[in-house]
Motif scaffolding. Sequence first.
Motif, PDB file in Angstrom:
ATOM      1  N   HIS A  41      -6.671  -3.685  13.800  1.00  0.00           N
ATOM      2  CA  HIS A  41      -5.810  -2.915  12.882  1.00  0.00           C
ATOM      3  C   HIS A  41      -6.527  -1.709  12.289  1.00  0.00           C
ATOM      4  O   HIS A  41      -5.906  -0.707  11.942  1.00  0.00           O
ATOM      5  CB  HIS A  41      -5.319  -3.855  11.781  1.00  0.00           C
ATOM      6  CG  HIS A  41      -4.627  -3.172  10.649  1.00  0.00           C
ATOM      7  ND1 HIS A  41      -3.522  -2.366  10.810  1.00  0.00           N
ATOM      8  CD2 HIS A  41      -4.879  -3.190   9.299  1.00  0.00           C
ATOM      9  CE1 HIS A  41      -3.116  -1.926   9.620  1.00  0.00           C
ATOM     10  NE2 HIS A  41      -3.926  -2.391   8.699  1.00  0.00           N
ATOM     11  N   GLU A  46      -4.924  -9.891   2.575  1.00  0.00           N
ATOM     12  CA  GLU A  46      -4.760  -9.074   1.369  1.00  0.00           C
ATOM     13  C   GLU A  46      -3.496  -9.483   0.608  1.00  0.00           C
ATOM     14  O   GLU A  46      -2.587 -10.098   1.165  1.00  0.00           O
ATOM     15  CB  GLU A  46      -4.678  -7.592   1.762  1.00  0.00           C
ATOM     16  CG  GLU A  46      -5.994  -7.094   2.350  1.00  0.00           C
ATOM     17  CD  GLU A  46      -5.838  -5.887   3.257  1.00  0.00           C
ATOM     18  OE1 GLU A  46      -4.776  -5.755   3.906  1.00  0.00           O
ATOM     19  OE2 GLU A  46      -6.770  -5.082   3.342  1.00  0.00           O
ATOM     20  N   ARG A 106       3.882   2.530   2.471  1.00  0.00           N
ATOM     21  CA  ARG A 106       4.679   1.436   3.050  1.00  0.00           C
ATOM     22  C   ARG A 106       5.817   1.111   2.086  1.00  0.00           C
ATOM     23  O   ARG A 106       5.673   1.297   0.876  1.00  0.00           O
ATOM     24  CB  ARG A 106       3.821   0.191   3.260  1.00  0.00           C
ATOM     25  CG  ARG A 106       2.727   0.414   4.289  1.00  0.00           C
ATOM     26  CD  ARG A 106       1.806  -0.783   4.409  1.00  0.00           C
ATOM     27  NE  ARG A 106       0.770  -0.522   5.411  1.00  0.00           N
ATOM     28  CZ  ARG A 106      -0.446  -1.036   5.382  1.00  0.00           C
ATOM     29  NH1 ARG A 106      -0.807  -1.854   4.404  1.00  0.00           N
ATOM     30  NH2 ARG A 106      -1.315  -0.747   6.325  1.00  0.00           N
ATOM     31  N   GLN A 133       2.377  -5.573   7.002  1.00  0.00           N
ATOM     32  CA  GLN A 133       1.446  -5.650   5.862  1.00  0.00           C
ATOM     33  C   GLN A 133       2.217  -5.567   4.550  1.00  0.00           C
ATOM     34  O   GLN A 133       1.642  -5.244   3.512  1.00  0.00           O
ATOM     35  CB  GLN A 133       0.415  -4.515   5.937  1.00  0.00           C
ATOM     36  CG  GLN A 133      -0.773  -4.794   6.846  1.00  0.00           C
ATOM     37  CD  GLN A 133      -0.505  -4.469   8.303  1.00  0.00           C
ATOM     38  OE1 GLN A 133       0.558  -3.977   8.655  1.00  0.00           O
ATOM     39  NE2 GLN A 133      -1.467  -4.725   9.156  1.00  0.00           N
ATOM     40  N   HIS A 140      -0.743 -10.812   3.627  1.00  0.00           N
ATOM     41  CA  HIS A 140      -0.821 -10.690   5.092  1.00  0.00           C
ATOM     42  C   HIS A 140      -2.247 -10.807   5.600  1.00  0.00           C
ATOM     43  O   HIS A 140      -3.211 -10.589   4.874  1.00  0.00           O
ATOM     44  CB  HIS A 140      -0.241  -9.346   5.552  1.00  0.00           C
ATOM     45  CG  HIS A 140      -1.021  -8.168   5.053  1.00  0.00           C
ATOM     46  ND1 HIS A 140      -0.808  -7.591   3.836  1.00  0.00           N
ATOM     47  CD2 HIS A 140      -2.041  -7.456   5.617  1.00  0.00           C
ATOM     48  CE1 HIS A 140      -1.624  -6.585   3.652  1.00  0.00           C
ATOM     49  NE2 HIS A 140      -2.407  -6.486   4.715  1.00  0.00           N
ATOM     50  N   ILE A 195      -5.056  -5.035  -2.884  1.00  0.00           N
ATOM     51  CA  ILE A 195      -4.339  -4.425  -1.771  1.00  0.00           C
ATOM     52  C   ILE A 195      -5.208  -4.277  -0.515  1.00  0.00           C
ATOM     53  O   ILE A 195      -4.703  -4.193   0.595  1.00  0.00           O
ATOM     54  CB  ILE A 195      -3.787  -3.032  -2.181  1.00  0.00           C
ATOM     55  CG1 ILE A 195      -2.624  -2.604  -1.300  1.00  0.00           C
ATOM     56  CG2 ILE A 195      -4.850  -1.970  -2.211  1.00  0.00           C
ATOM     57  CD1 ILE A 195      -1.303  -3.112  -1.748  1.00  0.00           C
ATOM     58  N   ALA A 196      -6.539  -4.235  -0.687  1.00  0.00           N
ATOM     59  CA  ALA A 196      -7.382  -3.890   0.459  1.00  0.00           C
ATOM     60  C   ALA A 196      -8.650  -4.730   0.569  1.00  0.00           C
ATOM     61  O   ALA A 196      -9.535  -4.397   1.356  1.00  0.00           O
ATOM     62  CB  ALA A 196      -7.756  -2.405   0.401  1.00  0.00           C
ATOM     63  N   HIS A 211     -13.207  -1.891   5.841  1.00  0.00           N
ATOM     64  CA  HIS A 211     -12.273  -2.260   6.915  1.00  0.00           C
ATOM     65  C   HIS A 211     -12.952  -2.063   8.273  1.00  0.00           C
ATOM     66  O   HIS A 211     -12.788  -2.880   9.188  1.00  0.00           O
ATOM     67  CB  HIS A 211     -10.996  -1.423   6.842  1.00  0.00           C
ATOM     68  CG  HIS A 211      -9.941  -2.012   5.942  1.00  0.00           C
ATOM     69  ND1 HIS A 211     -10.172  -2.364   4.653  1.00  0.00           N
ATOM     70  CD2 HIS A 211      -8.634  -2.301   6.185  1.00  0.00           C
ATOM     71  CE1 HIS A 211      -9.061  -2.862   4.121  1.00  0.00           C
ATOM     72  NE2 HIS A 211      -8.112  -2.843   5.036  1.00  0.00           N
ATOM     73  N   PHE A 264       0.853  -1.188   0.000  1.00  0.00           N
ATOM     74  CA  PHE A 264       0.000   0.000   0.000  1.00  0.00           C
ATOM     75  C   PHE A 264       0.891   1.241   0.000  1.00  0.00           C
ATOM     76  O   PHE A 264       1.920   1.266   0.682  1.00  0.00           O
ATOM     77  CB  PHE A 264      -0.895  -0.007   1.244  1.00  0.00           C
ATOM     78  CG  PHE A 264      -2.027   0.972   1.152  1.00  0.00           C
ATOM     79  CD1 PHE A 264      -3.155   0.669   0.397  1.00  0.00           C
ATOM     80  CD2 PHE A 264      -1.966   2.192   1.789  1.00  0.00           C
ATOM     81  CE1 PHE A 264      -4.206   1.566   0.297  1.00  0.00           C
ATOM     82  CE2 PHE A 264      -3.017   3.097   1.690  1.00  0.00           C
ATOM     83  CZ  PHE A 264      -4.133   2.791   0.946  1.00  0.00           C
ATOM     84  N   ILE A 302     -11.566   3.001   2.409  1.00  0.00           N
ATOM     85  CA  ILE A 302     -11.645   1.663   3.013  1.00  0.00           C
ATOM     86  C   ILE A 302     -12.733   1.523   4.101  1.00  0.00           C
ATOM     87  O   ILE A 302     -12.467   1.071   5.205  1.00  0.00           O
ATOM     88  CB  ILE A 302     -10.276   1.185   3.541  1.00  0.00           C
ATOM     89  CG1 ILE A 302      -9.617   2.159   4.519  1.00  0.00           C
ATOM     90  CG2 ILE A 302      -9.334   0.907   2.380  1.00  0.00           C
ATOM     91  CD1 ILE A 302      -8.366   1.548   5.226  1.00  0.00           C
ATOM     92  N   ASP A 327      -4.680  -9.203   8.586  1.00  0.00           N
ATOM     93  CA  ASP A 327      -4.787  -8.039   9.476  1.00  0.00           C
ATOM     94  C   ASP A 327      -5.342  -8.453  10.835  1.00  0.00           C
ATOM     95  O   ASP A 327      -6.312  -9.237  10.914  1.00  0.00           O
ATOM     96  CB  ASP A 327      -5.735  -6.989   8.875  1.00  0.00           C
ATOM     97  CG  ASP A 327      -5.067  -6.150   7.792  1.00  0.00           C
ATOM     98  OD1 ASP A 327      -3.830  -6.030   7.802  1.00  0.00           O
ATOM     99  OD2 ASP A 327      -5.792  -5.614   6.941  1.00  0.00           O
TER     100      ASP A 327
HETATM  101  C1  UVW Z   1      -5.069  -1.249   3.478  1.00  0.00           C
HETATM  102  O1  UVW Z   1      -6.109  -1.504   2.976  1.00  0.00           O
HETATM  103  C2  UVW Z   1      -4.697   0.159   3.755  1.00  0.00           C
HETATM  104  O2  UVW Z   1      -4.251  -2.228   3.811  1.00  0.00           O
HETATM  105  P1  UVW Z   1      -4.246  -2.915   5.268  1.00  0.00           P
HETATM  106  O3  UVW Z   1      -5.610  -3.350   5.560  1.00  0.00           O
HETATM  107  O4  UVW Z   1      -3.301  -4.018   5.128  1.00  0.00           O
HETATM  108  O5  UVW Z   1      -3.760  -1.871   6.210  1.00  0.00           O
END
Ligand code: UVW
Length: 355
Positions: free
Chosen positions: A151, A313, A103, A141, A145, A281-282, A300, A100, A297, A147
Amino acid sequence: MSMQAQQNTGRERRTSRTLGAITALLMVGAALSGTANADTLIERLQQEAPSNWGKWGDDDQIGALNYLDEAQAKRGAAAVRSGRRFMLQVPMTHGDGPVFPGRTPTQHFMVGDESSYSSRKSEPMPGGMKGSDDVVFMYLQGTTHVDALAHAWYGNQVYGGVSADSTVHGHTHADISALGERGIVGRGVLLDVGRHLGEGDRLAPDTCIHLADLKATAEAQGVALEKRDILLLRTGSVARFYDEEPDHAWNAMNEPGLCYSLELLNWLHEMEIPALAADNIAVERVMQEIEGEVAAIPLHGALMRDLGIVITEIAWLEDLADDSAADGQYTFLYVAAPLKMEGGTGSPVNPVAIK
Ligand code: UVW
């Protein structure tokens, strides 16, 4: 141009793309906080959404993984037919790989190798044995990975209603080691949305995946989704990264992914889905427009914080998808063991699908 100059130019390009992405996120954040301070879009949306807080006791730290009991491990094992195995992590490559924006990819350094001996800095051990050592610096991450449930959050509380202060200086509630103690074991189902609804076999950038798309894909694959299935969503996005953007700072902002809806959340809740994994990625689209506002996001918050659904992800699903398209078997035993990193936000993982 010298190699050093080329590397510097590449680094500058990556840095500027990363800063651009972060600036975009900050602008969205500023816009949201400017309009809705204590009552953000995600807080408003989630008032109607399902929650699993308290379902497994006040101290629960593993959320929907509670659904994955022994019976689910046996149901997963019952899906195994040929014994073919698929390893679902992307390669961990020094200085490269999808991460992401903001990072950095894994940094890998040798501490000891044959050069230690040839340069006489080290001597072989008594009896003549030699060995190598290495270290990595990486974001947890920074590759495929899992989460931790704490997180991602909104407002002042993480999963289970615990104060968000529990994230400070290392998570003291719902960290990744809690998931590492449990493991993720059950029946996995691949939903190859990219192959069934995409152009070629990939979803186009900016594509939103809706509940109807998941159901249509399952139907096209001839697979009946069952309660407590672990769902693996293939978009084709990680493969696109390797084919088209060997630069780690991929354009994560317009990757295809799940999009927020109450209908989707209610279905995941009713189906008792314990975990989702995806090759993007998400899992979800990073930027989404909901009711005329922009949210970054939002799933999340809805998945991890409120439902306790565990997400993985940057999964590598190409080989599994090709094999499943060839033999029509989209179900398998899924096994993933996050590392017991105490206080950690997530963990690198190499999940295994056994067909
Ligand atoms: C993102 O979606 C920002 O990645 P992560 O959930 O791994 O933080």
